[in-house]
Design a protein around this motif. Structure first.
Motif, PDB file in Angstrom:
ATOM      1  N   GLY A 114       0.915  -1.042  -0.022  1.00  0.00           N
ATOM      2  CA  GLY A 114      -0.011  -0.026  -0.076  1.00  0.00           C
ATOM      3  C   GLY A 114       0.974   1.269  -0.066  1.00  0.00           C
ATOM      4  O   GLY A 114       2.146   1.255   0.269  1.00  0.00           O
ATOM      5  N   ILE A 115       0.458   2.401  -0.512  1.00  0.00           N
ATOM      6  CA  ILE A 115       1.066   3.585  -0.637  1.00  0.00           C
ATOM      7  C   ILE A 115       0.236   4.798  -0.090  1.00  0.00           C
ATOM      8  O   ILE A 115      -0.984   4.755  -0.221  1.00  0.00           O
ATOM      9  N   LEU A 116       1.048   5.436   0.627  1.00  0.00           N
ATOM     10  CA  LEU A 116       0.386   6.870   1.178  1.00  0.00           C
ATOM     11  C   LEU A 116       1.051   7.905   0.932  1.00  0.00           C
ATOM     12  O   LEU A 116       2.138   8.299   1.404  1.00  0.00           O
ATOM     13  N   VAL A 130       5.714  13.132   0.792  1.00  0.00           N
ATOM     14  CA  VAL A 130       6.174  12.040   1.595  1.00  0.00           C
ATOM     15  C   VAL A 130       5.298  10.967   1.118  1.00  0.00           C
ATOM     16  O   VAL A 130       4.254  10.960   1.039  1.00  0.00           O
ATOM     17  N   ALA A 131       6.277  10.230   0.558  1.00  0.00           N
ATOM     18  CA  ALA A 131       5.587   8.906   0.016  1.00  0.00           C
ATOM     19  C   ALA A 131       5.930   7.719   0.820  1.00  0.00           C
ATOM     20  O   ALA A 131       7.092   7.245   1.021  1.00  0.00           O
ATOM     21  N   GLY A 132       4.808   7.281   1.442  1.00  0.00           N
ATOM     22  CA  GLY A 132       5.101   6.111   2.460  1.00  0.00           C
ATOM     23  C   GLY A 132       4.612   4.497   1.672  1.00  0.00           C
ATOM     24  O   GLY A 132       3.619   4.838   1.181  1.00  0.00           O
ATOM     25  N   ILE A 133       5.513   3.705   1.886  1.00  0.00           N
ATOM     26  CA  ILE A 133       5.201   2.415   1.506  1.00  0.00           C
ATOM     27  C   ILE A 133       5.279   1.200   2.662  1.00  0.00           C
ATOM     28  O   ILE A 133       6.046   1.375   3.088  1.00  0.00           O
ATOM     29  N   GLY A 134       4.202   0.524   2.432  1.00  0.00           N
ATOM     30  CA  GLY A 134       4.091  -0.551   3.221  1.00  0.00           C
ATOM     31  C   GLY A 134       4.010  -1.929   2.345  1.00  0.00           C
ATOM     32  O   GLY A 134       3.130  -2.183   1.418  1.00  0.00           O
TER      33      GLY A 134
END
Ligand code: BTN
Length: 246
Positions: A114-116, A130-134
């Motif tokens: 997933g990406i936020l 800010v690109a967050g990745i799980g």
């Protein structure tokens, strides 16, 4: 290298996105810095959801960008390049990897990453992103309420080294970011559209106005999902306006 120019490890934090956003307010952060962790006590997902991940099992990180060449109206190109970078990485390990619009990463019919993305916009400029990745690597059991999670370990029966995978993935994201910087936006958009989960497949969708039957035919430059209905007409939907019926 821009993405992955620096790595900051933070043990047990709330959320790498939250941490990165705080850092941006207190000091200068080199573009492409990756903030990563083993565990988030308040991991955040899209639509205000939580992102749960077992301690030390998966990739949890955020990267800081200053995408000055991207105007706010074109900000969907960030979702595109991040999604494609994750797919590039996953395709080295598994065969069936697609992007469920707008930016869930699917392996087969299950969600593997997933990406936020959180952009800070002032007038007509993206000041930072800010690109967050799980990304699920080694987790084998997930909370029951999650509809369809999967991990690389479940798919391949192998154990993955999180540090090695993070560096590999950073390299894939960096190559895609360089395509953004060099202006290859049409190529990125075309590859994104052809990587879409269930592209051109007739199925049922749930919109605010009820169920509709149609097929995904494209995504607009601003990131709207374009669906053709059985009658031949085409409609466009914003994120949150439409969902797949399971
Ligand atoms: C989603 O699919 O809902 C988006 C999930 C994004 C999760 C990642 S994990 C690292 C970063 N920090 C967060 O709090 N969220 C993102």
């Amino acid at each position: 290298m821009i993405i992955g120019s620096r790595f900051i490890f933070c043990k047990d934090i709330e959320s790498t996105n939250t941490y990165a956003t705080g850092l941006l307010q207190s000091e200068s952060v080199t573009e492409g810095t990756i903030i990563y962790t083993n565990y988030q006590s308040a991991g955040r997902g899209q639509k205000g959801n939580r992102w749960e991940s077992e301690d030390g099992k998966n990739l949890l990180f955020s990267t800081v960008l200053y995408p000055r060449i991207i105007r706010p109206k074109d900000q969907f190109i960030i979702s595109i390049f991040i999604s494609l970078g994750i797919c590039d990485f996953l395709k080295m390990l598994i065969t069936d990897c697609k992007i469920k619009w707008p930016n869930d990463i699917y392996a087969g019919d299950d969600k593997i990453a997933g990406i936020l993305i959180e952009n800070s916009i002032i007038s007509d400029a993206i000041i930072n992103s800010v690109a967050g990745i799980g990304l699920n690597l080694n987790q084998e059991e997930f909370p029951e309420e999650l509809p369809n999670p999967v991990s690389l370990k479940i798919l391949t029966r192998k154990e993955y080294d999180p540090d090695y995978c993070l560096k590999q993935l950073a390299g894939c994201l960096d190559l895609r970011y360089k395509q953004v910087i060099s202006g290859s936006w049409d190529e990125l958009r075309n590859q994104y559209i052809s990587s879409l989960y269930q592209l051109n497949t007739w199925r049922r969708f749930r919109s605010e106005k009820g169920i509709l039957e149609g097929r995904i035919v494209s995504v607009t430059e601003s990131g709207c999902l374009r669906i053709e209905e059985k009658a031949g007409n085409t409609r466009e939907f914003l994120f949150k306006e439409i969902d797949f019926c399971i």
